[in-house]
Scaffold this motif. Structure first.
Motif, short mmCIF file in Angstrom:
data_model
loop_
_atom_site.label_atom_id
_atom_site.label_comp_id
_atom_site.label_asym_id
_atom_site.label_seq_id
_atom_site.Cartn_x
_atom_site.Cartn_y
_atom_site.Cartn_z
N THR A 155 0.82 -1.20 0.00
CA THR A 155 0.00 0.00 0.00
C THR A 155 0.86 1.26 0.00
O THR A 155 0.79 2.07 -0.92
N TYR A 156 1.69 1.42 1.01
CA TYR A 156 2.45 2.65 1.17
C TYR A 156 3.74 2.65 0.35
O TYR A 156 4.17 3.70 -0.12
N GLY A 157 4.36 1.50 0.19
CA GLY A 157 5.58 1.43 -0.61
C GLY A 157 5.31 1.72 -2.08
O GLY A 157 6.03 2.49 -2.71
N VAL A 158 4.27 1.13 -2.61
CA VAL A 158 3.91 1.40 -4.00
C VAL A 158 3.40 2.83 -4.15
O VAL A 158 3.69 3.49 -5.15
N GLY A 206 -0.16 8.82 -19.26
CA GLY A 206 0.26 7.42 -19.21
C GLY A 206 0.50 6.96 -17.79
O GLY A 206 0.06 5.87 -17.38
N LEU A 207 1.17 7.78 -17.00
CA LEU A 207 1.40 7.43 -15.60
C LEU A 207 0.10 7.52 -14.81
O LEU A 207 -0.17 6.70 -13.94
N GLY A 208 -0.73 8.51 -15.13
CA GLY A 208 -1.99 8.69 -14.43
C GLY A 208 -2.92 7.50 -14.56
O GLY A 208 -3.64 7.16 -13.63
N LEU A 209 -2.90 6.84 -15.70
CA LEU A 209 -3.73 5.64 -15.86
C LEU A 209 -3.26 4.53 -14.95
O LEU A 209 -4.08 3.79 -14.38
N GLY A 210 -1.95 4.41 -14.76
CA GLY A 210 -1.42 3.42 -13.83
C GLY A 210 -1.82 3.74 -12.40
O GLY A 210 -2.18 2.85 -11.62
N ILE A 211 -1.75 5.02 -12.04
CA ILE A 211 -2.15 5.44 -10.69
C ILE A 211 -3.63 5.18 -10.49
O ILE A 211 -4.05 4.69 -9.43
N LEU A 212 -4.44 5.49 -11.49
CA LEU A 212 -5.88 5.25 -11.40
C LEU A 212 -6.18 3.77 -11.19
O LEU A 212 -7.02 3.41 -10.37
N GLY A 213 -5.47 2.91 -11.89
CA GLY A 213 -5.64 1.47 -11.70
C GLY A 213 -5.28 1.02 -10.30
O GLY A 213 -5.97 0.19 -9.70
N PHE A 214 -4.19 1.58 -9.76
CA PHE A 214 -3.77 1.22 -8.41
C PHE A 214 -4.79 1.66 -7.38
O PHE A 214 -5.15 0.92 -6.47
N VAL A 215 -5.31 2.88 -7.52
CA VAL A 215 -6.31 3.40 -6.59
C VAL A 215 -7.61 2.61 -6.72
O VAL A 215 -8.25 2.27 -5.71
N ALA A 216 -8.00 2.28 -7.94
CA ALA A 216 -9.23 1.50 -8.14
C ALA A 216 -9.10 0.12 -7.49
O ALA A 216 -10.06 -0.38 -6.89
N LYS A 217 -7.92 -0.48 -7.58
CA LYS A 217 -7.69 -1.78 -6.95
C LYS A 217 -7.85 -1.68 -5.44
O LYS A 217 -8.49 -2.53 -4.81
N MET A 218 -7.29 -0.61 -4.85
CA MET A 218 -7.40 -0.43 -3.40
C MET A 218 -8.85 -0.22 -2.98
O MET A 218 -9.30 -0.77 -1.98
N VAL A 219 -9.60 0.56 -3.76
CA VAL A 219 -11.01 0.81 -3.44
C VAL A 219 -11.81 -0.48 -3.55
O VAL A 219 -12.62 -0.80 -2.67
N LEU A 220 -11.59 -1.23 -4.61
CA LEU A 220 -12.32 -2.49 -4.78
C LEU A 220 -12.00 -3.48 -3.66
O LEU A 220 -12.89 -4.18 -3.18
#
Length: 70
Positions: free
Chosen positions: A16-19, A50-64
């Motif tokens: 969570t925090y490292g990534v 391009g980086l923002g899409l990766g961040i969005l995916g990471f945040v969406a995974k955490m929310v899910l």
């Protein structure tokens, strides 16, 4: 157990925090690359999208994950 934490707790913390910290570092790296390459507004925008899409995916995974734990 290390420092009173289980392996699962340590892995969850760093995933969570490292990534998250790595993502912030990547923002600075992308900004530096855009500045040094003189990418312009459009090139910089594409790099951050391009980086923002990766961040969005990471945040969406955490929310899910948090929603499915309920």
């Amino acid at each position: 157990m290390i420092f009173g934490l289980t392996e699962e707790q340590i892995a969850e913390f760093f995933l969570t925090y490292g990534v998250g910290a790595f993502i912030v570092l990547m923002l600075f790296i992308i900004g530096q690359l855009a500045w040094e390459s003189k990418a312009g507004k459009f090139g910089t925008m594409i790099m951050f999208i391009g980086l923002g899409l990766g961040i969005l995916g990471f945040v969406a995974k955490m929310v899910l994950q948090s929603v499915l734990k309920l």
